[in-house]
Design a protein around this motif. Structure first.
Motif, PDB file in Angstrom:
ATOM      1  N   LEU A  19       0.736  -1.552   0.226  1.00 50.97           N
ATOM      2  CA  LEU A  19       0.164  -0.211  -0.325  1.00 50.97           C
ATOM      3  C   LEU A  19       0.697   1.118  -0.261  1.00 50.97           C
ATOM      4  O   LEU A  19       1.813   1.419   0.883  1.00 50.97           O
ATOM      5  CB  LEU A  19      -1.184   0.092   1.022  1.00 50.97           C
ATOM      6  N   VAL A  20       0.333   1.960  -0.979  1.00 49.65           N
ATOM      7  CA  VAL A  20       1.389   3.496  -1.137  1.00 49.65           C
ATOM      8  C   VAL A  20       0.317   4.567  -0.515  1.00 49.65           C
ATOM      9  O   VAL A  20      -0.996   4.754  -1.561  1.00 49.65           O
ATOM     10  CB  VAL A  20       1.863   3.157  -2.551  1.00 49.65           C
ATOM     11  N   ALA A  21       0.643   5.093   0.489  1.00 50.16           N
ATOM     12  CA  ALA A  21      -0.531   6.700   0.630  1.00 50.16           C
ATOM     13  C   ALA A  21       0.309   8.037   0.020  1.00 50.16           C
ATOM     14  O   ALA A  21       1.403   7.782   0.220  1.00 50.16           O
ATOM     15  CB  ALA A  21      -0.207   6.486   2.015  1.00 50.16           C
ATOM     16  N   GLU A  22      -0.701   8.771   0.414  1.00 48.36           N
ATOM     17  CA  GLU A  22       0.072   9.797  -0.329  1.00 48.36           C
ATOM     18  C   GLU A  22      -1.182  11.239   0.272  1.00 48.36           C
ATOM     19  O   GLU A  22      -2.062  10.706   0.486  1.00 48.36           O
ATOM     20  CB  GLU A  22       0.136   9.682  -1.723  1.00 48.36           C
ATOM     21  N   THR A  25      -4.689   6.257  -0.259  1.00 47.83           N
ATOM     22  CA  THR A  25      -3.788   5.017  -0.426  1.00 47.83           C
ATOM     23  C   THR A  25      -4.747   3.859  -2.016  1.00 47.83           C
ATOM     24  O   THR A  25      -5.481   4.077  -2.168  1.00 47.83           O
ATOM     25  CB  THR A  25      -3.727   4.052   0.812  1.00 47.83           C
ATOM     26  N   GLU A  26      -3.479   3.307  -2.356  1.00 49.63           N
ATOM     27  CA  GLU A  26      -3.592   3.027  -3.456  1.00 49.63           C
ATOM     28  C   GLU A  26      -2.562   1.791  -3.724  1.00 49.63           C
ATOM     29  O   GLU A  26      -1.503   1.382  -3.087  1.00 49.63           O
ATOM     30  CB  GLU A  26      -3.314   3.477  -5.067  1.00 49.63           C
ATOM     31  N   THR A  27      -2.614   0.598  -4.155  1.00 46.21           N
ATOM     32  CA  THR A  27      -1.773  -0.769  -4.319  1.00 46.21           C
ATOM     33  C   THR A  27      -1.133  -0.964  -5.226  1.00 46.21           C
ATOM     34  O   THR A  27      -1.233  -0.582  -6.586  1.00 46.21           O
ATOM     35  CB  THR A  27      -2.872  -1.998  -5.172  1.00 46.21           C
ATOM     36  N   VAL A  32      -6.353  11.834   3.087  1.00 46.23           N
ATOM     37  CA  VAL A  32      -4.859  10.598   2.312  1.00 46.23           C
ATOM     38  C   VAL A  32      -5.711   9.588   1.240  1.00 46.23           C
ATOM     39  O   VAL A  32      -6.631   8.934   1.759  1.00 46.23           O
ATOM     40  CB  VAL A  32      -4.511   9.967   4.114  1.00 46.23           C
TER      41      VAL A  32
END
Length: 116
Positions: free
Chosen positions: A49-52, A61-63, A59
């Motif tokens: 998971l990458v959070a921005e 999040t995406e895989t 926030v």
């Protein structure tokens, strides 16, 4: 942080995928990717998971693919390459975790040849 200082654990997930816990990071090999990896020796993605944080403070999040897993040349171990480091785990340990015979297996740091 050096690769040798990072420890990791491999665990079976509730939906049949493998979870890789490396320090504070959590990565995953999907259940659909286990058969191609273990039976056919194909390289499979490792996701996380990458959070921005957005400008409005929310926030998102995406895989994302953050590495890959592959059998070694002699098909006796699985090598895992992630942004947190490179690891190796014996094939028999991975198989035991996937079959549910073991709760977890350690990820051993993979040190490139020629490094002390």
């Amino acid at each position: 942080m050096s690769e040798a200082a990072v420890n990791g654990t491999l665990r079976l997930g509730s939906r049949g995928g493998l979870h890789l816990l490396v320090g504070d990071e959590h990565y995953r090999v999907g259940a659909d990717d286990l058969k191609p990896l273990l039976f056919h020796g194909h390289v499979v993605p490792v996701t996380g998971l990458v959070a921005e944080e957005m400008e409005d403070g929310s926030v998102v999040t995406e895989t994302a693919i953050v590495g890959h897993a592959a059998m070694n040349v002699f098909e006796r171990s699985v090598k895992v390459f992630t942004v947190a480091g490179h690891f190796i785990v014996p094939l028999v340990s991975v198989q035991r975790v996937v079959r549910g015979e073991a709760a977890s297996a350690p990820l051993f740091p993979l040190i490139p040849e020629g490094c002390p």
